[in-house]
Structure formats: C-alpha cells, structure tokens
Design an enzyme around this catalytic site. Sequence first.
Site: not given
Length: 422
Positions: A79, A103, A115, A199, A355
């Site tokens: 992710k 994370k 990413k 966020t 998400s």
Amino acid sequence: MVPSTTPALITPGRQALDSALHQLDQAAGHLGLDDGLRTMLATPRRSLTVSVPVRREDGRLDVVQGFRVQHNVSRGPAKGGLRFHPGTDIHEVTALAMWMTWKCALVGIPYGGAKGGVAIDPAGLTTRELERMTRRYVNEILPLIGPEKDIPAPDVGTDEQTMAWVMDTYSVNAGYSVPGVVTGKPMTLGGSLGRNGATSRGVQIAALAALGRSPEGVTVAVQGFGKVGALAAQYLSDAGCKVVAVSDVTGAVHHAGGLDIARLRGHAAQAGGVAGFPQADALSHDDLLELDVDVLVPAALEGVITEANAPRIRARMIVEGANGPTTPEADEILAANGTLVVPDILANSGGVIVSYLEWVQNMQAYSWSSGEVELKLRDLMLGAFSEVTSLAAERGLTLRQAAHVIGVGRVAEAHQMRGLYP
Ligand code: NAD
C-alpha cells in the site's frame, strides 16, 4: 544491495533512502535482528522502473521515468501513494515505500509498504496530457497493482482525479469495475467519507495528543500548503491554535496575530499559491522553519530539517505531516535541544488508516458514515500514539526510535512466523 539507477549521484532521493536505512539499522540493533533479516528488511521485494511516453498537445513525444516499489508484503498487500514530481527517483520511491511498511505495521493495519512515482512536474502538463501520462504509467505497472496485491493512493502532485484515472485504467483492463484498486478516490467511485482530510486530521490528532494541554493560543507554523498542509493548518486553527505562518512553492506568509486559514485557502485556490495573501507579511522559506513557535508542521517534502538548520529550529515540537522531513543528523541535534519530534510514520498515518477503511468498505461493497470513519481513525492513531510514547518512556528512546522499533519489530515477527519459501 538496494538497486540503483544513478549510483554515482547523491540525489535528495538517495539521501532519503540513506535516512530510511539508518532508521531501520537503529531499530534492528535495538531489536537484536540478525544480519539476514536486516538485509531482507533493507531490500525492496519488487522494484519496477518504466519509461512512460507522453504525447504532448503540439505532437511532440516526451519520455519520462516512472517507478513502483513494493518494499514489503509480509503482512498483507502493498500500500502506498503515487507521486508526480520532477525530482522523484527510484531511491526516493524506495525510501517512501519502506516508511509505508513500518507505518502500516505501527498502526496495526494489514498492509505492506509500497510507493510509486513519475519524474514529471504535473503543473507543466495540460489536463489531457496528464490523463494520458497517468493512464500509460498505470498500464506499465499493471502487473504489480490490484486490490489484493498493491493499492496506490494520492501523494505529492496527485489527487482524487488521478486516482479516478488509475481506477478506470485498471478496471478497463480487468473488464469490470474494481474500486478497491486505489484509495483516495472521488466519493462517486467508491471513495470514503473522511479520506480527503484524513492525513491532516491525523496530524491534528497527533499534535493535540503530544501537546497534552489546551490548544488555545498554541502557535503553529506549517511548511507546505497542499493536500496535507492546508487542512492540517485548518484543523489546528479550528481546534484553537494560532497558525502564524505557512508556506508553499510560491512563498511563505506570516501574521503574528494568526492567519485566517479559511481565507488563505481561498486566496491560494485563486492565486495558485499562498504568496501575496493580503492579510500577512512575506517571509523567506528558511525563516518559516526557524520561527519561534510551539509547533512546526513540515508538510512538503523530505530532507528539509538538516544538520545545517536544526541548531536554529526554535519550535518546541515538530509534528511531521510530510514523509522524511528530518534527517538523522538533525534528529540528534533536535533531541539534544529537547525538541519533541512526532515522527512521520505516526503523525501522518491518518492518510493510510482511512485509505485502509476505504478499501475495507470497497471489499464489502458497503459504506460507513463520516462519524464511524473518524472514530476508527482516532482509535487506531491514539492506540499507536500511546504505544509509541510508552515504549519511548520505558526504554529512553525518541518517539521516532520507538515508532520504528514497534513497526520494524512487527514486520520482522511476520517474516519469522512465515518462514522462507522454499
Ligand atoms: P501536495 O502536492 O498536495 O502538496 C505539497 C505542498 O508542498 C504544496 O503546497 C507545495 O507547494 C509545497 N512545497 C513543495 N516544496 C516546498 C518548499 N520547498 N517549501 C514550501 N512548500 C513546498 O502533497 P501532499 O499530498 O500534501 O503531501 C505532502 C507531504 O505529505 C509529502 O511528504 C507526502 O508524502 C506526505 N503525505 C501525504 C499523504 C496524503 O494523503 N496526501 C499522506 C501521508 C503523507
């Protein structure tokens, strides 16, 4: 060894990867991990570099580099965001993917880290060029992504429109609609309530938890006024903080009495940036970082707080909205000066948490109210916050070290439980 396309060049991306590897090394040392496992965790599972041809409106053909890196998939599908920025490279994308792994493990959601990036300035493309480029990039990385494999989301230079194009390109290839292939989608395509500001809401939650006192009158400076920075400034201001300065690529603005963030957002939307906001004075980019404030929120790019400016940072607390804004050398200086740093993998985890909630809703073809989403976000963030602060206090670690020990430790444990195939 971490793969390298430009081994001789020390790019900002390479510096970000060096920071990520340093943090991993520290955590691995603390956890007593053996060399083999350390190498596994330092190495991305899959790295794809693609050439993306872009047909420009005048008929010219440009070819830009794109990347997708899956750092780790031991705890679930990969992710991570998708970045469009001219300076992005394979090293930066690898560093960002690695931080995503820790994370997700830290906040306890069942994902690995990934990413993506394309080395292009989206502001230099027309909307049609941007759409063509996005669709072609998605086509090139198609074998890697999917709702059970790797799920992109917005990052620097991308937004919900980008995610809609990703979702459509993937779905056209699959032959049916696959909303769960991306998060941060528009609501009409299966997006989640609360994802847009998630966020920033997480930054607010982390900042208020770390303050541990009334936010009334607490002074704040925010670097970056994009998706994360603008709403972080808004939410902190709504909570009673006095946001005295913000910056973006166009400049920095300061008002000691507190900026009217709603008006500033309106100005930035119209003028293309914060520069020239009438109810404020201009400030240099560097000066913003060194303001005498209670809280500094870096919400732009990596490597902005370094050994060069860390000795001059006067903020009592740094809450990292951006990924990797502080170098390891700066971390040491800040710790010695007593500046509390709420690290990126904790402070900006609200984005990936919501998400995840969006993806769960997609997989169930069901949707939750904004109240349910916010409650789950708060629970997961505050749970992780309390684990990090407890471990830091117990072992005499910084919050970043503690967060990495927890995140890296969970991924290492997953590796050990699964064992090696064959
Ligand atoms: P964005 O593209 O929406 O905004 C970036 C902002 O930074 C823009 O306002 C830009 O003008 C500004 N900026 C760039 N260089 C600057 C400089 N030198 N000085 C001051 N401002 C500068 O990107 P975003 O999604 O808000 O992401 C910002 C950071 O937050 C990145 O590090 C990203 O990885 C991280 N992050 C984003 C999300 C998300 O959900 N979007 C989640 C977690 C972490």
